[in-house]
Design a protein around this motif. Sequence first.
Motif, short mmCIF file in Angstrom:
data_model
loop_
_atom_site.label_atom_id
_atom_site.label_comp_id
_atom_site.label_asym_id
_atom_site.label_seq_id
_atom_site.Cartn_x
_atom_site.Cartn_y
_atom_site.Cartn_z
N UNK A 606 2.94 2.56 -13.22
CA UNK A 606 4.36 2.31 -13.04
C UNK A 606 4.90 1.55 -14.24
N UNK A 607 6.08 1.96 -14.72
CA UNK A 607 6.74 1.29 -15.84
C UNK A 607 7.47 0.05 -15.32
N UNK A 608 6.90 -1.11 -15.57
CA UNK A 608 7.45 -2.36 -15.05
C UNK A 608 8.51 -2.96 -15.97
N UNK A 609 8.85 -2.26 -17.07
CA UNK A 609 9.85 -2.79 -18.00
C UNK A 609 11.26 -2.32 -17.66
N UNK A 610 11.39 -1.31 -16.79
CA UNK A 610 12.69 -0.76 -16.44
C UNK A 610 12.81 -0.74 -14.92
N UNK A 611 13.90 -1.31 -14.40
CA UNK A 611 14.04 -1.45 -12.94
C UNK A 611 14.02 -0.11 -12.22
N UNK A 612 14.81 0.82 -12.71
CA UNK A 612 14.90 2.12 -12.06
C UNK A 612 13.57 2.85 -12.08
N UNK A 613 12.90 2.86 -13.21
CA UNK A 613 11.61 3.54 -13.32
C UNK A 613 10.54 2.83 -12.51
N UNK A 614 10.66 1.51 -12.42
CA UNK A 614 9.69 0.73 -11.65
C UNK A 614 9.80 1.04 -10.16
N UNK A 615 11.02 0.92 -9.64
CA UNK A 615 11.21 1.16 -8.21
C UNK A 615 10.91 2.62 -7.86
N UNK A 616 11.40 3.55 -8.68
CA UNK A 616 11.12 4.96 -8.44
C UNK A 616 9.65 5.28 -8.54
N UNK A 617 8.97 4.62 -9.51
CA UNK A 617 7.54 4.86 -9.67
C UNK A 617 6.73 4.39 -8.48
N UNK A 618 7.08 3.22 -7.94
CA UNK A 618 6.37 2.71 -6.76
C UNK A 618 6.61 3.64 -5.56
N UNK A 619 7.85 4.10 -5.38
CA UNK A 619 8.13 5.02 -4.29
C UNK A 619 7.35 6.31 -4.44
N UNK A 620 7.20 6.79 -5.67
CA UNK A 620 6.41 8.00 -5.91
C UNK A 620 4.94 7.78 -5.54
N UNK A 621 4.42 6.62 -5.86
CA UNK A 621 3.02 6.35 -5.54
C UNK A 621 2.82 6.23 -4.02
N UNK A 622 3.80 5.66 -3.34
CA UNK A 622 3.71 5.59 -1.87
C UNK A 622 3.75 6.99 -1.28
N UNK A 623 4.61 7.85 -1.84
CA UNK A 623 4.67 9.24 -1.37
C UNK A 623 3.35 9.96 -1.58
N UNK A 624 2.74 9.75 -2.73
CA UNK A 624 1.43 10.35 -3.01
C UNK A 624 0.38 9.87 -2.01
N UNK A 625 0.46 8.60 -1.68
CA UNK A 625 -0.48 8.02 -0.73
C UNK A 625 -0.40 8.70 0.63
N UNK A 626 0.81 9.14 0.99
CA UNK A 626 1.02 9.75 2.30
C UNK A 626 0.68 11.24 2.35
N UNK A 627 0.45 11.87 1.19
CA UNK A 627 0.11 13.29 1.20
C UNK A 627 -1.21 13.51 1.93
N UNK A 628 -1.29 14.50 2.82
CA UNK A 628 -2.58 14.79 3.48
C UNK A 628 -3.66 15.11 2.46
N UNK A 629 -4.84 14.56 2.65
CA UNK A 629 -5.95 14.79 1.74
C UNK A 629 -6.52 16.20 1.94
N UNK A 630 -7.23 16.68 0.94
CA UNK A 630 -7.88 17.98 1.07
C UNK A 630 -9.04 17.88 2.06
N UNK A 631 -9.28 18.98 2.76
CA UNK A 631 -10.36 19.05 3.74
C UNK A 631 -11.13 20.35 3.48
N UNK A 632 -12.46 20.34 3.50
CA UNK A 632 -13.20 21.59 3.32
C UNK A 632 -12.84 22.61 4.39
N UNK A 633 -12.76 23.88 4.00
CA UNK A 633 -12.51 24.95 4.97
C UNK A 633 -13.72 25.14 5.87
N UNK A 634 -13.53 25.83 6.97
CA UNK A 634 -14.61 26.00 7.94
C UNK A 634 -15.78 26.79 7.37
#
Length: 692
Positions: A606-634
């Motif tokens: 996350x770019x901590x030098x710019x407010x908009x990029x910082x807040x947007x970057x953290x939100x993006x990382x939270x969104x990535x965290x919520x993505x369902x993980x891959x699971x092996x097929x049957x």
Amino acid sequence: MAVVETQRPRIRPLDKTVVNRIAAGEIIIAPSNALKELLENSIDAGSSSIDITCKDGGLKLLQITDNGSGISKDDLPILCERFTTSKLTKFEDLNSIQTYGFRGEALASISHISHFSVVTKTKQDTCAWKCHYSEGKLVPSKPSVQSSDPKPIAGKDGTSIIVEDLFYNFPSRLRSLKSANEEYSKIVDVINRYAIHTENVGLTCKKFGTTSNDVIIRNNMSRKDRIRTIFGNSVANELLDLDFEPNLDIGLFKCYGNVTNSNYTNKKVIQPVFFINNRLVSHDPLKRAINQVYTNYLPRGHKAFVYLALEINPKNVDVNVHPTKREVRFLNEDEIIEHIVKQIEITLSQLDSTRSFMTQQVLPNAKRFRQDDFDAELDSVDSMYNKKTKSAPQSQQYKKPYEHKLVRTDFNQSTITSFISTNAAIDLSTINRVEVKLKSVLDLRKEVETRTNKNLTEVFSKHTYIGIVDYSRRLLCIQYDVKLFLIDYASICNEFFYQIALSDFSNFGKIKFSEPISIRSILQENIYNDETILRSNFKLQDPPSLETVLTNYVEMAEMYMEYFSIEIDNADPLDPKLISIPMLIRGYTPNLTKLAFLLFKMVARVNWDDEKMCLGGILRQIALFYIPATIPNSDDPDSTLDDAAERENLSDILDNLIFPLLKKKFLATENLVRDVVEIANLPGLYKVFERC
């Protein structure tokens, strides 16, 4: 030609035996109804201990023994006659009835369709009395015995009623009953419901010939312990105590009980337990209203446990509207339901901003989430806005389509999933919601609106979910209009969760851990012990040191809490502790094995030098965290039984929670066009088959 007149049958009164059997058939529908009536009589008698024995689901034998006040010998001759009762003397007494039984029909009805006997003793009697009944009258115990008078025998204070060969003279009713095990289950269910409500009454139930009891409720048990004994720890551990304020204007004197909170998830339906003026009843309007409240707190298909006891002005209640007394009617029904539902909503909403999860869920098997997942997810962020877009699928407007262009789907018809409760809602209704005025956040929201592709948004708003095609590549199919699309659900979820996070900025609920998590320990174990992860997976030439990351969480703890509901205990600057993380959707928990990577990336990527990029970057990382993980097929050789359970759970979440929300909330952006591929359409297939 003479006309022969046929003689019409005359109207005649029915024989009393026929009348009584008809009445018995209305009141005693199954063994569980007989048990309910007998159980209520025992409770009315002031019993503190009630023992029940059944054979063949209560058809061959139904015996209930209590230690109540007993029955006077003088009352035994008319015990089983119709409309004999100690509860009423005049019709107006129905306006203030407080006992379970009151009409004097239960014992009479049972005696007309079974072999019925009673052993009873009052405290004043020197011995117990036993007598037999048939069709409401005293009868000899055996054909060889002349007298039908009660016989003195040894016995304890209280009453024991023995019902044998239930429905022996009612063959049509016998044929309509379920199996013995199913009828026994109904009996146990009735006992359990009364056990929850009746205080200071012990209950046991077992099958005849067995030594172990299927129900054991001690008379000194609290209500919560009774619920725990009956329904298990999963229900009891998530119970909320309810004790609502009375509303005398609508005749509600009291309302109390227990319901489960939003942490309780279980697809097994437990029918609500309703007592109105101490009477077990079913009440569909109240049931539907409460279920509707829980659709905002539980995943789709999951049901809450509900026990409610209402005390309503007896003058407003009609208890005599159903032969089995399973229903009641009362004045101000809509107002009372609204009052109850509102109170439950307030109770749940006060707690729903926080959900607790065991800390142990975060650490075990964390290294399973490694290279493949990060290559895909990090690349998706880096190239999010650099993708070459193509034209989105166009929505078709037409007046009268040809037959081969019609979609064979009628959304008004019932489907299997229509019997599951409506999907849970996004947590957008936090109490005292903060108005966001940060220009950087408002700009980020405008950017989403600017990048919106109207055609693609329409596809998602009107789609029909088909199912997952590939768990390892995270692909699934949806149908829109007459077309079938293959989509990358990881990419779609990434943008969807980002939009939710952006919408709920500064207003997140919490996923709270049972014990604080050491940020130093989790980063050290999962990231800093492996140089490959730092330089290869994260593609960082100069990754931050562990101390740099920890310093960030110590210094920025207040900001993390205010904006993202990420609560950090920084009392020890060398080892800050994580207490909670943001909750994006009620009923959905992200893969907590990715937590270490979220904590690292929120600082390192996350770019901590710019407010908009910082807040947007953290939100993006939270969104990535919520993505369902891959699971092996049957069919993957490495697939395990745990993977099978995860596949089933993920399929349910996507089908019943995430994609229904996509219909309502999602703005599909231009960068997602390449992730939605048309693989078939009905007119094209029609032409293919037409050639054949």
